[in-house]
Design a protein around this motif. Structure first.
Motif: not given
Length: 318
Positions: A147, A150-151, A154-155, A216-220
């Motif tokens: 996570g 990948n985060g 994507y960021k 991923i959601d938290r990092i983005i």
């Protein structure tokens, strides 16, 4: 009082800007820093794959999941399969999606199989020294590292190709939403993993996938540190004064019309830190016990004026 409708605002907008130039500027912004983060993240993703996912047969979808399945069935080297599939998918992206989409995935698509190959000897060396009491710990570590990597990827605005390319092609030509497309593709691969490796591995793979998606959601978008309040109240002035005088923050006032009553009124919008959530909510209810709230998590606040008596971004003019 000046009332602005959506049509008025659109008609007054300058639509003669160069969108292509803006996109190019966004693409080039912090390019070298983003590229460094991409390289580090892809290396971490590849090492995690060789250390935790592949040796434990955690199939979470994508070409990496297919590589684990094909390794089990035919003894095919994962790095070779991922490299070949990445090359094919880059070509498909170019022909079906165009250069604009292809350039977002081309660097990651090349780096990932390279790093999978490079980190394999390191993983083989480290594996005997990594002993855990249970497989669930391995799944948790693998999910967190997956996570995070990948985060960060994507960021930066890039991706590693694979199922992302297939997802966009299916979305463009099959008119299937991207979320459903990627879910459908990955669930098929995971079902194959279930058939080949059994229910236990499938459950562990779900844990890895859950952690991967959540992080991923938290990092983005980050962790919510504020709440966004929309408030309808008959005591508008008192609530507005409380927000600006006591909380020292701004408030936006929208013109609104009740769908049932047809009554014209105002809706107040403001961002409140989590630490002030209880105080704010209960104080407003003390001012007006019939106040109506809509409350959402707020992940980022940019611009505007804070900690002044000025109303930020108001759609109300005097």
């Amino acid at each position: 009082m000046i009332n602005f409708s959506i049509i008025d605002m659109v008609n007054n907008m300058d639509l003669n800007f160069d969108l292509r130039s803006i996109r190019e500027a966004v693409t080039k912004k912090n390019f070298y820093i983003r590229s460094f983060i991409l390289i580090f993240s892809v290396a971490l993703l590849a090492l995690n794959y060789n250390l935790f996912l592949s040796p434990n047969n955690f199939v979470i979808g994508g070409t990496s999941g297919l590589a684990i399945i094909l390794k089990e069935l035919f003894g095919l080297n994962p790095a070779i399969f991922i490299g070949i599939s990445s090359f094919i998918l880059i070509l498909l992206a170019f022909f079906f999606l165009g250069w604009k989409e292809t350039r977002r995935c081309i660097l990651g698509s090349i780096l990932y199989p390279v790093f999978v190959s490079i980190t394999e000897p390191l993983a083989i060396y480290l594996l005997p020294h990594l002993e855990f009491d249970s497989t669930i710990i391995v799944a948790l570590i693998g999910g967190v590292l997956c996570g995070v990597a990948n985060g960060l990827i994507y960021k930066t605005g890039f991706n590693t190709g694979g199922s992302d390319v297939v997802m966009k092609i299916v979305n463009k030509y099959g008119k299937l939403p991207e979320g459903k497309a990627v879910f459908s593709i990955n669930i098929v691969i995971m079902v194959f993993g279930l058939i080949i490796f059994g229910a236990n591995k499938f459950i562990y793979s779900l844990i890895v996938l859950f952690l991967n998606t959540m992080l991923i959601d938290r990092i983005i978008i980050g962790i919510s540190n504020s709440k966004l309040f929309f408030i309808y109240t008959k005591e508008e002035e008192k609530v507005k004064d409380f927000i600006m005088d006591e909380l020292k923050t701004g408030v936006t006032i929208f013109n609104a019309k009740g769908g049932f009553s047809g009554e014209e009124n105002h809706v107040l919008m403001c961002v409140v830190p989590n630490k002030d959530y209880y105080l704010f909510k209960e104080t407003v209810l003390e001012i007006d016990k019939n106040a109506f709230f809509v409350i959402n998590d707020c992940y980022e606040v940019t611009g505007g004026v804070q900690k002044t008596r000025k109303i930020i971004g108001s759609i109300k003019g005097e």
